[in-house]
Design a protein around this motif. Structure first.
Motif, PDB file in Angstrom:
ATOM      1  N   UNK A 128      25.980   5.322  14.427  1.00 24.02           N
ATOM      2  CA  UNK A 128      27.139   5.931  13.780  1.00 24.02           C
ATOM      3  C   UNK A 128      26.719   7.112  12.932  1.00 24.02           C
ATOM      4  N   UNK A 129      25.601   6.984  12.221  1.00 23.25           N
ATOM      5  CA  UNK A 129      25.153   8.042  11.312  1.00 23.25           C
ATOM      6  C   UNK A 129      24.827   9.348  12.052  1.00 23.25           C
ATOM      7  N   UNK A 130      24.507   9.274  13.310  1.00 19.90           N
ATOM      8  CA  UNK A 130      24.187  10.477  14.077  1.00 19.90           C
ATOM      9  C   UNK A 130      25.307  10.914  14.999  1.00 19.90           C
ATOM     10  N   UNK A 131      26.516  10.471  14.696  1.00 13.65           N
ATOM     11  CA  UNK A 131      27.636  10.889  15.551  1.00 13.65           C
ATOM     12  C   UNK A 131      28.953  11.047  14.803  1.00 13.65           C
ATOM     13  N   UNK A 132      29.056  10.504  13.585  1.00 16.02           N
ATOM     14  CA  UNK A 132      30.335  10.544  12.870  1.00 16.02           C
ATOM     15  C   UNK A 132      30.834  11.972  12.655  1.00 16.02           C
ATOM     16  N   UNK A 133      29.931  12.928  12.575  1.00 19.13           N
ATOM     17  CA  UNK A 133      30.264  14.308  12.225  1.00 19.13           C
ATOM     18  C   UNK A 133      30.487  15.205  13.445  1.00 19.13           C
ATOM     19  N   UNK A 134      30.411  14.618  14.638  1.00 15.68           N
ATOM     20  CA  UNK A 134      30.525  15.427  15.853  1.00 15.68           C
ATOM     21  C   UNK A 134      31.977  15.537  16.308  1.00 15.68           C
ATOM     22  N   UNK A 135      32.419  16.757  16.450  1.00 14.28           N
ATOM     23  CA  UNK A 135      33.740  17.060  16.992  1.00 14.28           C
ATOM     24  C   UNK A 135      33.648  18.422  17.682  1.00 14.28           C
ATOM     25  N   UNK A 136      34.758  18.934  18.139  1.00 13.82           N
ATOM     26  CA  UNK A 136      34.739  20.208  18.858  1.00 13.82           C
ATOM     27  C   UNK A 136      34.160  21.327  17.991  1.00 13.82           C
ATOM     28  N   UNK A 137      34.473  21.293  16.714  1.00 14.65           N
ATOM     29  CA  UNK A 137      34.022  22.341  15.805  1.00 14.65           C
ATOM     30  C   UNK A 137      32.509  22.316  15.585  1.00 14.65           C
ATOM     31  N   UNK A 138      31.964  21.130  15.284  1.00 14.65           N
ATOM     32  CA  UNK A 138      30.528  21.047  15.029  1.00 14.65           C
ATOM     33  C   UNK A 138      29.719  21.151  16.317  1.00 14.65           C
ATOM     34  N   UNK A 139      30.250  20.637  17.423  1.00 13.71           N
ATOM     35  CA  UNK A 139      29.542  20.758  18.694  1.00 13.71           C
ATOM     36  C   UNK A 139      29.385  22.221  19.112  1.00 13.71           C
ATOM     37  N   UNK A 140      30.354  23.061  18.761  1.00 10.76           N
ATOM     38  CA  UNK A 140      30.249  24.479  19.102  1.00 10.76           C
ATOM     39  C   UNK A 140      29.039  25.118  18.410  1.00 10.76           C
ATOM     40  N   UNK A 142      26.283  23.426  17.614  1.00 12.25           N
ATOM     41  CA  UNK A 142      25.124  22.870  18.318  1.00 12.25           C
ATOM     42  C   UNK A 142      24.844  23.646  19.601  1.00 12.25           C
ATOM     43  N   UNK A 143      25.886  23.855  20.405  1.00 12.38           N
ATOM     44  CA  UNK A 143      25.711  24.527  21.690  1.00 12.38           C
ATOM     45  C   UNK A 143      25.234  25.963  21.504  1.00 12.38           C
ATOM     46  N   UNK A 144      25.662  26.587  20.412  1.00  9.63           N
ATOM     47  CA  UNK A 144      25.217  27.945  20.135  1.00  9.63           C
ATOM     48  C   UNK A 144      23.776  27.993  19.665  1.00  9.63           C
ATOM     49  N   UNK A 145      23.328  26.901  19.032  1.00  3.38           N
ATOM     50  CA  UNK A 145      21.973  26.855  18.489  1.00  3.38           C
ATOM     51  C   UNK A 145      20.949  26.361  19.504  1.00  3.38           C
ATOM     52  N   UNK A 146      21.395  25.482  20.404  1.00  2.47           N
ATOM     53  CA  UNK A 146      20.487  24.904  21.401  1.00  2.47           C
ATOM     54  C   UNK A 146      21.060  25.066  22.814  1.00  2.47           C
ATOM     55  N   UNK A 147      21.187  26.287  23.313  1.00  9.08           N
ATOM     56  CA  UNK A 147      21.725  26.473  24.677  1.00  9.08           C
ATOM     57  C   UNK A 147      20.708  26.035  25.728  1.00  9.08           C
ATOM     58  N   UNK A 148      21.171  25.703  26.958  1.00 12.35           N
ATOM     59  CA  UNK A 148      22.574  25.568  27.340  1.00 12.35           C
ATOM     60  C   UNK A 148      23.138  24.217  26.891  1.00 12.35           C
ATOM     61  N   UNK A 149      24.448  24.072  26.919  1.00 24.43           N
ATOM     62  CA  UNK A 149      25.107  22.897  26.359  1.00 24.43           C
ATOM     63  C   UNK A 149      24.852  21.623  27.149  1.00 24.43           C
ATOM     64  N   UNK A 150      24.457  21.748  28.432  1.00 25.73           N
ATOM     65  CA  UNK A 150      24.384  20.591  29.313  1.00 25.73           C
ATOM     66  C   UNK A 150      22.981  19.993  29.438  1.00 25.73           C
ATOM     67  N   UNK A 151      22.030  20.449  28.638  1.00 24.70           N
ATOM     68  CA  UNK A 151      20.708  19.823  28.720  1.00 24.70           C
ATOM     69  C   UNK A 151      19.959  19.980  27.394  1.00 24.70           C
ATOM     70  N   UNK A 152      18.818  19.306  27.293  1.00 28.58           N
ATOM     71  CA  UNK A 152      17.992  19.406  26.096  1.00 28.58           C
ATOM     72  C   UNK A 152      18.655  18.827  24.865  1.00 28.58           C
ATOM     73  N   UNK A 153      18.456  19.503  23.733  1.00 28.46           N
ATOM     74  CA  UNK A 153      18.985  19.018  22.450  1.00 28.46           C
ATOM     75  C   UNK A 153      20.503  18.934  22.455  1.00 28.46           C
ATOM     76  N   UNK A 235      11.693  34.896   5.573  1.00 25.82           N
ATOM     77  CA  UNK A 235      12.993  35.310   6.089  1.00 25.82           C
ATOM     78  C   UNK A 235      13.829  34.084   6.435  1.00 25.82           C
ATOM     79  N   UNK A 236      15.132  34.282   6.588  1.00 29.09           N
ATOM     80  CA  UNK A 236      16.028  33.191   6.975  1.00 29.09           C
ATOM     81  C   UNK A 236      15.697  32.745   8.396  1.00 29.09           C
ATOM     82  N   UNK A 237      15.531  31.436   8.585  1.00 31.29           N
ATOM     83  CA  UNK A 237      15.184  30.899   9.894  1.00 31.29           C
ATOM     84  C   UNK A 237      16.374  30.962  10.852  1.00 31.29           C
ATOM     85  N   UNK A 238      16.063  31.172  12.120  1.00 27.85           N
ATOM     86  CA  UNK A 238      17.108  31.279  13.139  1.00 27.85           C
ATOM     87  C   UNK A 238      17.982  30.030  13.182  1.00 27.85           C
ATOM     88  N   UNK A 239      17.379  28.831  13.039  1.00 26.38           N
ATOM     89  CA  UNK A 239      18.150  27.589  13.163  1.00 26.38           C
ATOM     90  C   UNK A 239      19.102  27.376  11.992  1.00 26.38           C
TER      91      UNK A 239
END
Length: 335
Positions: A128-140, A142-153, A235-239
């Motif tokens: 639960x602790x690693x999923x309660x915060x996931x919705x369309x807004x937060x997933x967007x 994630x997908x922008x930070x770890x592309x592509x959306x269908x594999x990896x992180x 400098x500010x990190x990319x992630x």
């Protein structure tokens, strides 16, 4: 036979519906038990609060509201930091707070720890602790930070989101370890959301805290030497950029024009080269304060956290950085 299969299918769909409803009831900020306990206390008992802080254990264990307020002399703060909360969780919690806190008009400052989006490791996507915060807004984000959306992180986050919605295990059984329990919660709420690691260890006798403290005590010299070299500026990190961009977007929302959103740099991270990112101001500690905290062994609890003395020193130094920001803002306004 067809009638039997039809009844079985209806029963299955009914069970699935019940699971989904229960899942929704436990979703959102309630999925972070430490945050939700503190949020309810803030809402009920600290209506005069004008400053809140969000972050990981580096805020939960090290931002002491009373020390910060004594230094600023213009804030009444509350610590909403929670253990292991990365930037993505804190963005979710912040948005939930802005939507649901009934005294939002009293909030003048939000302190937000500088932290990026961490990957979900191993089987943690089933918790639960690693999923309660996931919705369309937060997933967007994630997908922008770890592309592509269908594999990896990104796929790990997507699996966590889907399993949360369909998992009997997380709906019917409590698989989470509570950092706040009947032994230590009164100390945390008495300190407006802050809980020193030494206090936690004293009242709970937690075996993991015992091990962490023992490891630091037997490796003190090498660990202090490792962290004391982190007074350099980076400098500010990319992630971290997706989180900062979302925070900047929130800060520009017309409903929150009365709130200053400030990014906090914890001393165990290197200082940033800049004091501003887009519309966000960054509270870097002074080089002197940063270095004095990291070089003092008595300020540490373990290899990744400051203890009670260190938390007080950090909160005081952060208060001084806050005062500098307010002074510079006043000067700019009077020009």
């Amino acid at each position: 036979m067809k009638s039997y299969l039809h009844s079985l299918l209806k029963f299955f769909l009914l069970c699935l519906g019940v699971v989904l409803i229960l899942s929704l009831l436990k979703s959102g900020a309630q999925g972070n038990k430490e945050y939700y306990v503190k949020f309810k206390d803030l809402q009920s008992n600290h209506k005069e609060t004008n400053t809140v802080s969000f972050g990981s254990s580096h805020i939960f264990r090290q931002f002491k509201p009373t020390t910060f307020d004594q230094t600023t002399k213009k804030t009444y703060s509350y610590n909403l930091g929670t253990p292991a909360a990365d930037g993505l969780q804190n963005i979710f919690l912040l948005e939930d707070f802005l939507d649901n806190y009934k005294n939002i008009e009293n909030i003048e400052y939000v302190l937000f720890e500088y932290i990026g989006i961490n990957k979900i490791k191993g089987q943690n996507h089933q918790t639960l602790r690693n999923s309660y915060y996931l919705n369309a807004s937060t997933l967007s984000l994630v997908f922008g930070n770890y592309p592509p959306w269908y594999k990896g992180a990104s796929l790990s986050f997507l699996k966590a989101y889907l399993l949360r919605k369909l998992s009997f295990k997380n709906v019917f059984f409590n698989t989470e370890t509570r950092r706040l329990n009947k032994l230590n919660i009164k100390y945390c709420l008495k300190e407006r959301g802050y809980l020193a690691l030494e206090t936690d260890l004293r009242v709970t006798k937690n075996s993991k805290l015992v091990s962490r403290k023992k490891y630091f005590d037997t490796h003190e010299e090498e660990l202090v030497k490792k962290f004391s070299g982190r007074d350099r500026k980076v400098s500010i990190k990319k992630k971290n950029i997706p989180v900062l961009d979302r925070l900047n977007k929130i800060s520009n929302h017309k409903d929150y024009n009365h709130i200053q959103f400030l990014v906090v740099i914890h001393p165990m991270y290197p200082m940033l080269k800049v004091d501003k990112y887009k519309n966000l101001n960054i509270l870097n500690l002074s080089k002197k304060d940063h270095q004095s905290i990291l070089t003092n062994p008595s300020y540490y609890f373990d290899k990744g956290h400051l203890g009670k003395k260190g938390a007080k020193a950090f909160s005081k130094a952060l208060g001084k950085s806050f005062n500098k920001f307010v002074k510079n803002k006043r000067k700019a306004k009077n020009k």
